[in-house]
Write a protein that holds these residues in place. Structure first.
Motif, short mmCIF file in Angstrom:
data_model
loop_
_atom_site.label_atom_id
_atom_site.label_comp_id
_atom_site.label_asym_id
_atom_site.label_seq_id
_atom_site.Cartn_x
_atom_site.Cartn_y
_atom_site.Cartn_z
N ASP A 1 26.80 44.85 32.44
CA ASP A 1 27.65 44.54 33.58
C ASP A 1 28.37 45.77 34.12
O ASP A 1 28.50 45.95 35.33
N THR B 1 28.29 47.57 38.11
CA THR B 1 29.53 47.35 38.86
C THR B 1 29.56 48.26 40.08
O THR B 1 29.63 49.48 39.96
N HIS B 2 29.48 47.69 41.25
CA HIS B 2 29.52 48.42 42.53
C HIS B 2 28.70 49.71 42.48
O HIS B 2 29.23 50.82 42.62
N GLY C 1 30.90 38.76 34.37
CA GLY C 1 31.54 38.88 35.67
C GLY C 1 32.97 39.40 35.61
O GLY C 1 33.54 39.77 36.64
N ASN D 1 33.85 42.12 34.65
CA ASN D 1 33.82 43.50 35.11
C ASN D 1 34.17 43.60 36.59
O ASN D 1 34.79 44.57 37.05
N GLU D 2 33.77 42.57 37.37
CA GLU D 2 34.08 42.57 38.80
C GLU D 2 35.57 42.35 39.05
O GLU D 2 36.13 42.87 40.02
N ALA E 1 37.34 45.72 38.15
CA ALA E 1 37.05 46.88 39.00
C ALA E 1 38.15 47.21 40.01
O ALA E 1 38.56 48.38 40.11
N LEU F 1 35.69 34.82 39.88
CA LEU F 1 35.63 36.25 40.18
C LEU F 1 36.68 36.68 41.20
O LEU F 1 36.65 37.81 41.70
N THR G 1 35.97 38.59 44.53
CA THR G 1 35.49 39.97 44.56
C THR G 1 34.06 40.11 45.05
O THR G 1 33.65 41.20 45.48
N MET G 2 33.28 39.02 44.99
CA MET G 2 31.88 39.08 45.42
C MET G 2 31.67 38.52 46.82
O MET G 2 30.56 38.53 47.33
N PHE H 1 34.57 45.58 49.22
CA PHE H 1 35.51 46.04 48.20
C PHE H 1 36.89 46.32 48.80
O PHE H 1 37.92 45.88 48.26
#
Length: 437
Positions: free
Chosen positions: A224, A228-229, A263, A265-266, A269, A357, A360-361, A365
């Motif tokens: 993950d 990430t991005h 997820g 990690n999102e 971030a 999340l 974030t998705m 960003f």
């Protein structure tokens, strides 16, 4: 009861829901407020000679002019630059007090935190909004030193492999034995490896057994973090990936009730990005430690969403999705009925990702960061604010949803269209105080 009587008895659709604003892009000029005049920007004052120093903007004007563009002020836009300067001055004044007034800070954060111009107050604002820093300024150095030292201890405790842990344990035992026996010189006695300390041990207390059981989680975190991005060079840097990895591993081991959920990690971030880019190098160099504790504070408000054993409870994710359904029904029964009765598009098909999340998705960003400004600053708290934003997202695309079938609506909500973020937050604000119990 006749069909006509039943129709009259049904809850009427609020007039503002039929406004063309919900399905058309925002106009260059400020549109009429579909909710009434209480939240509308005040009329422009009559022209007066321009003073040498422009007056501070009205709060409503700040929302329309600043947050409406996602906080991105064009350099050639003199009015926007002046507005940003005034808003930044307000933040600096609020943050410079001996005891920060959190009510004032939250009110400012809901307008959007200005960035750029060589100054960035967002890292400090988020630390305060998340409760990582106390409101009393004089305590900040002590709290930062204490927390950063604590994180260093966490790294020693949770990131060492079993061999290194056992070596340190053995060294500690030998040191204590020497102190007790008064031994000062000579060869160290040979240590014996017990069954519990053997790499092939299946004992519950075995460090090696625990290590191998957690290997699947570690592999998931590694995968993950690497994705990430990937479009942002910041997250492609090896050092930053290692920081994200360490934070997630320590979190998973320190909070076994949540552990690591794919997820997270999102969610991590934006926090790490904001704190790592602090212009104060004394803070940016300790961003990993600060981010860890801010992440813990953030997740603590949503932790029931990530606990699988609570999924079907009154506080689990299914209950949260049910609240979103009730909120939509309360404000737009026509849309709710089309979604959940006619087309069977239930919140778990699209809002599970929105909620777990933290959006974030669903947005770019930079836009997500500005949504978080409002979410973290809202006095109702991030969980309720998030649900109101999710409901507002449905309302904004209601006309497309009402003509769509199951497939079309699922595709629309799983790939949410670009929208005016100021408008979205405005609608969410109008839903305040109506959260189902």
């Amino acid at each position: 009861m006749t069909r006509e009587a039943m129709r009259r008895k049904a809850k009427a659709v609020p007039e503002w829901l039929n406004s063309p604003l919900w399905s058309t892009p925002p106009l260059a000029s400020t549109p009429a407020d579909p909710y009434g005049t209480d939240f509308s920007p005040p009329p422009a004052p009559s022209p007066k000679p321009s003073p040498s120093v422009p007056p501070p903007p009205m709060r409503e004007q700040a929302v329309d002019s600043y947050a409406g563009r996602g906080g991105e002020i064009r350099e050639e836009d003199g009015a926007g630059a002046a507005l940003r300067a005034h808003l930044l001055a307000d933040f600096k004044a609020a943050l410079s007090k001996k005891v920060v007034n959190m009510g004032e800070l939250r009110r400012l954060a809901c307008l959007g935190v200005p960035d750029g111009g060589g100054t960035d107050v967002r890292p400090l604002v988020w630390k305060l909004l998340l409760g990582y820093l106390p409101t009393e300024r004089s305590l900040w150095p002590y709290e930062l030193e204490k927390k950063r030292s604590q994180y260093s201890a966490y790294k020693d405790e949770f990131l060492l492999n079993p061999s290194e842990k056992l070596r340190r344990i053995e060294e500690s035992k030998l040191s204590r034995k020497k102190e007790l026996t008064g031994e000062r010189n000579g060869l160290l006695p040979r240590s014996e490896v017990t069954n519990e300390e053997h790499p092939l041990s299946f004992g519950k207390s075995s460090l090696w057994n625990q290590y191998f059981q957690e290997s699947e989680i570690l592999e998931q975190i590694d995968r993950d973090v690497k994705r990430t991005h990937p479009d942002k060079s910041f997250f492609s840097a090896k050092s930053n990936q290692e920081s994200l990895r360490r934070i997630l591993i320590i979190f998973s081991r320190l909070y076994p009730s949540v552990r690591y959920v794919q997820g997270l990690n999102e969610v991590l971030a934006p926090l790490f990005y904001v704190l790592k880019n602090d212009l104060d190098t004394s803070n940016s160099t300790s961003a990993e430690a600060d981010t860890f504790f801010c992440f813990v504070e953030l997740i603590s408000g949503f932790k029931n969403n990530y606990c699988k054993h609570l999924d079907n409870s009154l506080v689990g994710i299914r209950s949260i999705l049910s609240k979103l359904s009730q909120l939509l029904k309360k404000h737009d029964e026509e849309l709710w009925r089309h979604m959940e009765v006619i087309t069977k598009v239930y919140p778990q098909y699209y809002a599970f990702r929105w909620i777990t999340l933290l959006l974030t998705m669903e947005f770019s960003f930079n836009v997500c960061i500005h949504i978080w400004d409002a979410m973290l600053g809202d006095p109702e708290g991030p969980p309720d604010t998030l649900l109101r934003i999710c409901c507002a997202m449905l309302i904004l695309v209601r006309k497309r949803l009402l003509v769509g079938d199951f497939t079309a609506n699922i595709q629309l909500l799983q790939h949410y269209p670009q929208t005016n973020i100021d408008h979205l937050l405005h609608i969410a604000n109008r839903l305040r105080g109506t959260m189902p119990s």
